[in-house]
Write a protein that holds these residues in place. Structure first.
Motif, PDB file in Angstrom:
ATOM      1  N   THR A  21     116.032  27.027  50.687  1.00  0.00           N
ATOM      2  CA  THR A  21     117.359  27.316  50.150  1.00  0.00           C
ATOM      3  C   THR A  21     117.437  28.743  49.629  1.00  0.00           C
ATOM      4  OG1 THR A  21     119.077  26.532  48.626  1.00  0.00           O
ATOM      5  CG2 THR A  21     116.827  26.575  47.791  1.00  0.00           C
ATOM      6  N   ASP A  22     118.662  29.217  49.479  1.00  0.00           N
ATOM      7  CA  ASP A  22     118.920  30.485  48.796  1.00  0.00           C
ATOM      8  C   ASP A  22     119.547  30.229  47.432  1.00  0.00           C
ATOM      9  OD1 ASP A  22     117.946  32.132  50.828  1.00  0.00           O
ATOM     10  OD2 ASP A  22     119.842  32.044  51.915  1.00  0.00           O
ATOM     11  N   GLY A  23     119.537  28.965  47.006  1.00  0.00           N
ATOM     12  CA  GLY A  23     120.132  28.600  45.726  1.00  0.00           C
ATOM     13  C   GLY A  23     119.307  29.099  44.543  1.00  0.00           C
ATOM     14  N   TRP A  24     119.804  28.804  43.366  1.00  0.00           N
ATOM     15  CA  TRP A  24     119.183  29.227  42.107  1.00  0.00           C
ATOM     16  C   TRP A  24     118.431  28.055  41.484  1.00  0.00           C
ATOM     17  CZ3 TRP A  24     119.372  34.204  40.393  1.00  0.00           C
ATOM     18  CH2 TRP A  24     120.266  35.046  41.046  1.00  0.00           C
ATOM     19  N   VAL A  25     117.238  28.343  40.953  1.00  0.00           N
ATOM     20  CA  VAL A  25     116.412  27.320  40.323  1.00  0.00           C
ATOM     21  C   VAL A  25     116.135  27.743  38.878  1.00  0.00           C
ATOM     22  CG1 VAL A  25     114.208  26.097  40.387  1.00  0.00           C
ATOM     23  CG2 VAL A  25     115.382  26.658  42.520  1.00  0.00           C
ATOM     24  N   TYR A  26     116.277  26.770  37.979  1.00  0.00           N
ATOM     25  CA  TYR A  26     116.087  27.026  36.549  1.00  0.00           C
ATOM     26  C   TYR A  26     115.097  26.020  35.975  1.00  0.00           C
ATOM     27  CZ  TYR A  26     120.387  29.635  37.181  1.00  0.00           C
ATOM     28  OH  TYR A  26     121.321  30.520  37.639  1.00  0.00           O
ATOM     29  N   LEU A  27     114.357  26.465  34.976  1.00  0.00           N
ATOM     30  CA  LEU A  27     113.449  25.614  34.219  1.00  0.00           C
ATOM     31  C   LEU A  27     113.994  25.488  32.810  1.00  0.00           C
ATOM     32  CD1 LEU A  27     110.734  24.157  33.576  1.00  0.00           C
ATOM     33  CD2 LEU A  27     109.801  26.429  33.048  1.00  0.00           C
ATOM     34  N   GLY A  28     114.191  24.246  32.363  1.00  0.00           N
ATOM     35  CA  GLY A  28     114.567  23.987  30.981  1.00  0.00           C
ATOM     36  C   GLY A  28     113.364  23.440  30.246  1.00  0.00           C
ATOM     37  N   ILE A  29     113.030  24.073  29.118  1.00  0.00           N
ATOM     38  CA  ILE A  29     111.869  23.624  28.343  1.00  0.00           C
ATOM     39  C   ILE A  29     111.964  24.190  26.925  1.00  0.00           C
ATOM     40  CG2 ILE A  29     110.335  25.544  29.000  1.00  0.00           C
ATOM     41  CD1 ILE A  29     108.144  23.246  29.354  1.00  0.00           C
ATOM     42  N   ALA A  30     111.568  23.404  25.937  1.00  0.00           N
ATOM     43  CA  ALA A  30     111.528  23.821  24.532  1.00  0.00           C
ATOM     44  C   ALA A  30     112.887  24.303  24.027  1.00  0.00           C
ATOM     45  CB  ALA A  30     110.454  24.881  24.305  1.00  0.00           C
ATOM     46  N   GLY A  31     113.962  23.735  24.575  1.00  0.00           N
ATOM     47  CA  GLY A  31     115.297  24.072  24.102  1.00  0.00           C
ATOM     48  C   GLY A  31     115.914  25.291  24.733  1.00  0.00           C
ATOM     49  N   ARG A  32     115.334  25.779  25.793  1.00  0.00           N
ATOM     50  CA  ARG A  32     115.810  27.000  26.435  1.00  0.00           C
ATOM     51  C   ARG A  32     115.774  26.831  27.940  1.00  0.00           C
ATOM     52  NH1 ARG A  32     114.034  32.919  26.306  1.00  0.00           N
ATOM     53  NH2 ARG A  32     115.561  33.541  27.834  1.00  0.00           N
ATOM     54  N   GLU A  33     116.569  27.599  28.667  1.00  0.00           N
ATOM     55  CA  GLU A  33     116.573  27.558  30.120  1.00  0.00           C
ATOM     56  C   GLU A  33     116.190  28.942  30.654  1.00  0.00           C
ATOM     57  OE1 GLU A  33     119.283  24.984  32.742  1.00  0.00           O
ATOM     58  OE2 GLU A  33     120.246  26.965  32.745  1.00  0.00           O
ATOM     59  N   PHE A  34     115.355  28.941  31.716  1.00  0.00           N
ATOM     60  CA  PHE A  34     114.852  30.167  32.327  1.00  0.00           C
ATOM     61  C   PHE A  34     115.164  30.179  33.812  1.00  0.00           C
ATOM     62  CE2 PHE A  34     112.047  29.055  28.810  1.00  0.00           C
ATOM     63  CZ  PHE A  34     111.997  30.238  28.089  1.00  0.00           C
ATOM     64  N   SER A  35     115.452  31.352  34.341  1.00  0.00           N
ATOM     65  CA  SER A  35     115.662  31.515  35.779  1.00  0.00           C
ATOM     66  C   SER A  35     114.317  31.705  36.466  1.00  0.00           C
ATOM     67  CB  SER A  35     116.546  32.737  36.037  1.00  0.00           C
ATOM     68  OG  SER A  35     116.658  32.972  37.421  1.00  0.00           O
ATOM     69  N   LEU A  36     114.072  30.923  37.515  1.00  0.00           N
ATOM     70  CA  LEU A  36     112.848  31.061  38.304  1.00  0.00           C
ATOM     71  C   LEU A  36     113.222  31.807  39.582  1.00  0.00           C
ATOM     72  CD1 LEU A  36     111.222  27.540  37.843  1.00  0.00           C
ATOM     73  CD2 LEU A  36     110.875  29.621  36.489  1.00  0.00           C
ATOM     74  N   ASP A  37     112.975  33.091  39.561  1.00  0.00           N
ATOM     75  CA  ASP A  37     113.318  33.959  40.686  1.00  0.00           C
ATOM     76  C   ASP A  37     112.326  35.107  40.682  1.00  0.00           C
ATOM     77  OD1 ASP A  37     114.683  34.988  42.858  1.00  0.00           O
ATOM     78  OD2 ASP A  37     116.339  35.805  41.690  1.00  0.00           O
ATOM     79  N   SER A  38     111.895  35.498  41.852  1.00  0.00           N
ATOM     80  CA  SER A  38     110.952  36.610  41.968  1.00  0.00           C
ATOM     81  C   SER A  38     111.458  37.561  43.035  1.00  0.00           C
ATOM     82  CB  SER A  38     109.550  36.105  42.327  1.00  0.00           C
ATOM     83  OG  SER A  38     109.520  35.684  43.674  1.00  0.00           O
ATOM     84  N   SER A  39     110.713  38.597  43.282  1.00  0.00           N
ATOM     85  CA  SER A  39     111.097  39.551  44.328  1.00  0.00           C
ATOM     86  C   SER A  39     110.726  39.030  45.715  1.00  0.00           C
ATOM     87  CB  SER A  39     110.450  40.918  44.073  1.00  0.00           C
ATOM     88  OG  SER A  39     109.049  40.782  44.024  1.00  0.00           O
ATOM     89  N   ASN A  40     110.049  37.874  45.777  1.00  0.00           N
ATOM     90  CA  ASN A  40     109.718  37.238  47.057  1.00  0.00           C
ATOM     91  C   ASN A  40     110.953  36.558  47.628  1.00  0.00           C
ATOM     92  OD1 ASN A  40     107.036  37.953  46.747  1.00  0.00           O
ATOM     93  ND2 ASN A  40     106.504  36.038  45.755  1.00  0.00           N
ATOM     94  N   ASN A  41     110.864  36.100  48.852  1.00  0.00           N
ATOM     95  CA  ASN A  41     111.912  35.297  49.452  1.00  0.00           C
ATOM     96  C   ASN A  41     111.683  33.867  48.988  1.00  0.00           C
ATOM     97  OD1 ASN A  41     114.078  34.544  50.958  1.00  0.00           O
ATOM     98  ND2 ASN A  41     113.120  34.883  52.935  1.00  0.00           N
ATOM     99  N   ASP A  42     112.201  33.538  47.819  1.00  0.00           N
ATOM    100  CA  ASP A  42     111.904  32.283  47.134  1.00  0.00           C
ATOM    101  C   ASP A  42     112.419  31.050  47.859  1.00  0.00           C
ATOM    102  OD1 ASP A  42     110.703  33.472  44.783  1.00  0.00           O
ATOM    103  OD2 ASP A  42     112.709  34.183  44.296  1.00  0.00           O
ATOM    104  N   PHE A  43     111.714  29.939  47.658  1.00  0.00           N
ATOM    105  CA  PHE A  43     112.134  28.591  48.032  1.00  0.00           C
ATOM    106  C   PHE A  43     112.338  28.403  49.532  1.00  0.00           C
ATOM    107  CE2 PHE A  43     113.976  29.790  43.864  1.00  0.00           C
ATOM    108  CZ  PHE A  43     113.002  29.182  43.098  1.00  0.00           C
ATOM    109  N   GLN A  44     111.434  28.981  50.323  1.00  0.00           N
ATOM    110  CA  GLN A  44     111.472  28.789  51.773  1.00  0.00           C
ATOM    111  C   GLN A  44     110.642  27.562  52.143  1.00  0.00           C
ATOM    112  OE1 GLN A  44     113.586  30.761  53.682  1.00  0.00           O
ATOM    113  NE2 GLN A  44     114.100  31.273  51.569  1.00  0.00           N
ATOM    114  N   GLN A  45     110.956  26.969  53.258  1.00  0.00           N
ATOM    115  CA  GLN A  45     110.282  25.765  53.738  1.00  0.00           C
ATOM    116  C   GLN A  45     108.764  25.935  53.734  1.00  0.00           C
ATOM    117  OE1 GLN A  45     111.846  24.098  57.373  1.00  0.00           O
ATOM    118  NE2 GLN A  45     109.812  23.435  58.019  1.00  0.00           N
ATOM    119  N   GLY A  46     108.057  25.004  53.098  1.00  0.00           N
ATOM    120  CA  GLY A  46     106.601  25.008  53.062  1.00  0.00           C
ATOM    121  C   GLY A  46     105.984  26.007  52.103  1.00  0.00           C
TER     122      GLY A  46
END
Length: 145
Positions: A21-46
């Protein structure tokens, strides 16, 4: 009670057709939400990737995705739910997540681990499709010890 200085989020996008996907992924933990995104081509198959927040960060916008700003504490790990949240985007927005493991303060004497036991294994019923039409949140369970 200890300061949260580093969070590692290991994500494995399933190796099945149209899992990426090209969607956005977030982590919620300890009362806060974080964006999980890097300079890589994130969340590709496999693809697997470990996102690091805080010390040794490898995410985009590390200053804004830092558990030390404001300082989070391990006491808050049980006060708020831990989850992965997905926001679909693009022509093929769905995402198939096969595995997630989140570790708070890895390498310390008392690391805290979060996981979803339903995603252990690689069978069709041990992965989850996230999308606007299917649901966008996967809650995580704490596994310490």
């Amino acid at each position: 009670m200890a300061a949260i200085n580093k969070i590692e989020a290991y994500l494995y996008t399933a190796n099945v057709e149209s899992a990426g996907t090209d969607g956005w992924v977030y982590l919620g933990i300890a009362g806060r939400e974080f964006s999980l995104d890097s300079s890589n081509n994130d969340f590709q198959q496999g693809q697997t990737f470990t996102y690091v927040l805080g010390e040794g960060a490898n995410v985009l916008e590390p200053d804004y995705n830092d558990p030390r700003k404001p300082q989070l504490d391990t006491d808050d790990l049980d006060r708020y739910p831990a989850y992965i949240r997905f926001e679909p985007e693009g022509k093929y927005p769905a995402w198939c997540l096969e595995r997630v493991i989140v570790t708070v303060n890895p390498g310390s004497q008392t690391p805290h681990r979060f996981d979803n036991p339903r995603l252990v294994g690689s069978a069709d019923n041990q992965r989850i499709w996230l999308d606007q039409k299917y649901g966008k949140v996967l809650y995580l369970k704490r596994y310490d010890g």
